[in-house]
Design a protein around this motif. Structure first.
Motif, PDB file in Angstrom:
ATOM      1  N   ALA A  39      69.750  38.870  94.443  1.00  0.00           N
ATOM      2  CA  ALA A  39      69.896  38.169  93.587  1.00  0.00           C
ATOM      3  C   ALA A  39      69.446  37.147  92.238  1.00  0.00           C
ATOM      4  CB  ALA A  39      70.487  36.831  95.036  1.00  0.00           C
ATOM      5  N   ALA A  40      67.966  37.308  93.297  1.00  0.00           N
ATOM      6  CA  ALA A  40      66.709  36.592  92.456  1.00  0.00           C
ATOM      7  C   ALA A  40      67.167  37.028  90.860  1.00  0.00           C
ATOM      8  CB  ALA A  40      65.706  36.852  92.761  1.00  0.00           C
ATOM      9  N   HIS A  41      67.278  38.918  90.884  1.00  0.00           N
ATOM     10  CA  HIS A  41      67.114  39.179  88.872  1.00  0.00           C
ATOM     11  C   HIS A  41      68.677  38.727  88.779  1.00  0.00           C
ATOM     12  CE1 HIS A  41      66.093  41.626  86.059  1.00  0.00           C
ATOM     13  NE2 HIS A  41      67.274  42.759  86.379  1.00  0.00           N
ATOM     14  N   HIS A  42      70.012  38.502  89.738  1.00  0.00           N
ATOM     15  CA  HIS A  42      70.904  37.661  88.409  1.00  0.00           C
ATOM     16  C   HIS A  42      70.619  36.362  88.208  1.00  0.00           C
ATOM     17  CE1 HIS A  42      72.336  41.808  89.564  1.00  0.00           C
ATOM     18  NE2 HIS A  42      73.214  42.149  88.640  1.00  0.00           N
ATOM     19  N   ALA A  43      70.105  35.724  87.959  1.00  0.00           N
ATOM     20  CA  ALA A  43      69.700  34.201  88.203  1.00  0.00           C
ATOM     21  C   ALA A  43      69.712  33.982  86.458  1.00  0.00           C
ATOM     22  CB  ALA A  43      68.145  33.394  88.656  1.00  0.00           C
ATOM     23  N   PRO A  44      70.256  32.632  86.277  1.00  0.00           N
ATOM     24  CA  PRO A  44      70.305  32.536  84.477  1.00  0.00           C
ATOM     25  C   PRO A  44      68.931  32.349  84.191  1.00  0.00           C
ATOM     26  CG  PRO A  44      70.828  31.001  85.590  1.00  0.00           C
ATOM     27  CD  PRO A  44      70.102  31.374  87.307  1.00  0.00           C
ATOM     28  N   SER A  45      68.982  32.937  83.159  1.00  0.00           N
ATOM     29  CA  SER A  45      67.178  32.845  82.355  1.00  0.00           C
ATOM     30  C   SER A  45      67.476  32.245  81.125  1.00  0.00           C
ATOM     31  CB  SER A  45      66.560  34.251  82.484  1.00  0.00           C
ATOM     32  OG  SER A  45      66.899  35.117  81.721  1.00  0.00           O
ATOM     33  N   VAL A  46      67.018  31.465  80.724  1.00  0.00           N
ATOM     34  CA  VAL A  46      67.044  30.734  78.560  1.00  0.00           C
ATOM     35  C   VAL A  46      66.566  32.105  78.009  1.00  0.00           C
ATOM     36  CG1 VAL A  46      66.376  29.344  77.277  1.00  0.00           C
ATOM     37  CG2 VAL A  46      66.105  28.420  79.061  1.00  0.00           C
ATOM     38  N   GLY A  47      67.712  32.332  76.943  1.00  0.00           N
ATOM     39  CA  GLY A  47      67.574  33.950  76.502  1.00  0.00           C
ATOM     40  C   GLY A  47      67.499  35.098  76.770  1.00  0.00           C
ATOM     41  N   ALA A 128      59.297  29.093  82.993  1.00  0.00           N
ATOM     42  CA  ALA A 128      59.239  28.691  84.111  1.00  0.00           C
ATOM     43  C   ALA A 128      59.873  28.183  84.767  1.00  0.00           C
ATOM     44  CB  ALA A 128      57.673  27.833  84.377  1.00  0.00           C
ATOM     45  N   LEU A 129      60.848  27.486  84.289  1.00  0.00           N
ATOM     46  CA  LEU A 129      62.638  27.314  84.731  1.00  0.00           C
ATOM     47  C   LEU A 129      63.299  27.738  85.095  1.00  0.00           C
ATOM     48  CD1 LEU A 129      63.529  23.775  82.181  1.00  0.00           C
ATOM     49  CD2 LEU A 129      62.488  23.902  84.602  1.00  0.00           C
ATOM     50  N   SER A 130      63.439  29.387  84.282  1.00  0.00           N
ATOM     51  CA  SER A 130      64.192  30.410  84.357  1.00  0.00           C
ATOM     52  C   SER A 130      63.739  30.638  85.942  1.00  0.00           C
ATOM     53  CB  SER A 130      64.281  31.301  83.271  1.00  0.00           C
ATOM     54  OG  SER A 130      64.677  30.807  82.039  1.00  0.00           O
ATOM     55  N   THR A 131      62.672  31.108  86.065  1.00  0.00           N
ATOM     56  CA  THR A 131      61.872  31.302  87.497  1.00  0.00           C
ATOM     57  C   THR A 131      62.443  31.043  88.668  1.00  0.00           C
ATOM     58  OG1 THR A 131      60.173  32.370  85.969  1.00  0.00           O
ATOM     59  CG2 THR A 131      59.492  32.212  88.497  1.00  0.00           C
ATOM     60  N   ALA A 132      61.967  29.428  88.184  1.00  0.00           N
ATOM     61  CA  ALA A 132      62.613  28.226  89.469  1.00  0.00           C
ATOM     62  C   ALA A 132      64.549  29.227  89.770  1.00  0.00           C
ATOM     63  CB  ALA A 132      62.682  27.189  89.119  1.00  0.00           C
ATOM     64  N   CYS A 133      65.310  29.455  88.483  1.00  0.00           N
ATOM     65  CA  CYS A 133      66.691  29.549  88.840  1.00  0.00           C
ATOM     66  C   CYS A 133      66.580  30.928  89.711  1.00  0.00           C
ATOM     67  CB  CYS A 133      67.552  29.858  88.160  1.00  0.00           C
ATOM     68  SG  CYS A 133      67.609  28.369  87.186  1.00  0.00           S
ATOM     69  N   ALA A 134      65.670  31.809  89.397  1.00  0.00           N
ATOM     70  CA  ALA A 134      65.967  33.116  90.234  1.00  0.00           C
ATOM     71  C   ALA A 134      65.378  32.722  91.318  1.00  0.00           C
ATOM     72  CB  ALA A 134      64.584  33.875  89.708  1.00  0.00           C
ATOM     73  N   ILE A 135      64.242  31.684  92.664  1.00  0.00           N
ATOM     74  CA  ILE A 135      63.862  31.541  93.011  1.00  0.00           C
ATOM     75  C   ILE A 135      64.735  30.291  93.838  1.00  0.00           C
ATOM     76  CG2 ILE A 135      62.296  29.410  94.901  1.00  0.00           C
ATOM     77  CD1 ILE A 135      60.495  30.259  92.846  1.00  0.00           C
ATOM     78  N   GLN A 136      65.900  29.473  93.727  1.00  0.00           N
ATOM     79  CA  GLN A 136      66.905  29.356  93.885  1.00  0.00           C
ATOM     80  C   GLN A 136      67.767  29.984  94.535  1.00  0.00           C
ATOM     81  OE1 GLN A 136      67.053  26.107  95.013  1.00  0.00           O
ATOM     82  NE2 GLN A 136      69.960  25.547  95.113  1.00  0.00           N
ATOM     83  N   ILE A 173      54.115  31.390  90.261  1.00  0.00           N
ATOM     84  CA  ILE A 173      55.098  30.553  90.417  1.00  0.00           C
ATOM     85  C   ILE A 173      55.266  29.887  91.905  1.00  0.00           C
ATOM     86  CG2 ILE A 173      57.151  29.091  89.803  1.00  0.00           C
ATOM     87  CD1 ILE A 173      56.021  29.512  87.109  1.00  0.00           C
ATOM     88  N   ALA A 174      55.493  30.655  92.315  1.00  0.00           N
ATOM     89  CA  ALA A 174      55.414  30.377  93.730  1.00  0.00           C
ATOM     90  C   ALA A 174      55.083  31.634  94.656  1.00  0.00           C
ATOM     91  CB  ALA A 174      56.988  30.232  94.212  1.00  0.00           C
TER      92      ALA A 174
END
Length: 213
Positions: A39-47, A128-136, A173-174
């Protein structure tokens, strides 16, 4: 795309997810850990940079070292608070790092994708913002699967790099403690402790331009 029941499940996970500090020693099935990581790996990431990596920590010795790093920083931060609030801050547990059967260190690679990642050229912190999406995503799936997760943010990054052999350019990051718990509160722990209350959404929404004070 979703049935009414499926929609309700999404909202239920969002509203019921909590940051947990106490865990049971019960082992987590490998399939559930795999689901959370997927699920984390399917998070949105910029670019579509996908800047994340995940270090799974189950060794008691390593978890003890991470707990030491977190507790050291927690005590250092406590000098910024006084009186009752300081005591509440000090009482917040970092023992979850030792209790939880698995701790996941989520990292961010600011070089992934090379020098010209769409979006990161303009706003570097989008990695970092993209990584936060993965954490969510991880948190919501953990909640849906009946697991508890706690985000430990009291540590010096170089301490964690040293403990986990993370290269200097990689950003830890976390630290996420993952496991089962008998204590899943109805409200956020910090809200229950009187640290802060949820702000009114009405006061946070503007139209057309900034209208805050």
């Amino acid at each position: 795309m979703f049935t009414r029941e499926e929609k309700e499940g999404v909202y239920k996970a969002i509203y019921n997810r909590r940051d947990i500090r106490t865990f049971l020693p019960t082992a987590i099935p490998e399939e559930l850990i795999a689901n959370i990581l997927d699920a984390a790996h399917h998070a949105p990431s910029v670019g579509f940079m996908q800047p994340w990596n995940f270090i799974l920590v189950s060794s008691p010795e390593t978890k003890e070292k991470l707990a030491w790093a977190a507790d050291k920083e927690r005590r250092a931060l406590a000098i910024h608070y006084e009186g009752e609030k300081e005591n509440k801050f000090l009482d917040l547990k970092v023992e979850g790092l030792k209790q939880a059967p698995v701790t996941i260190c989520v990292t961010c690679d600011p070089t992934r994708g090379g020098s010209h990642v769409l979006g990161r050229n303009s706003i570097p912190e989008t990695d970092a913002l993209s990584t936060a999406c993965a954490i969510q995503n991880m948190w919501l799936v953990a909640c849906a699967e009946g697991l508890a997760m706690g985000w430990v943010s009291f540590y010096k990054k170089n301490d964690v790099r040293d403990i986990l052999d993370i290269p200097p350019h990689i950003d830890p990051i976390a630290l996420l403690s993952l496991g089962y718990t008998e204590d899943y509160p109805d409200e956020p722990i910090l809200e229950t402790a009187g640290w802060e209350k949820r702000r009114s959404l009405e006061n946070l929404v503007f139209e057309d331009k900034w209208n805050g004070k």
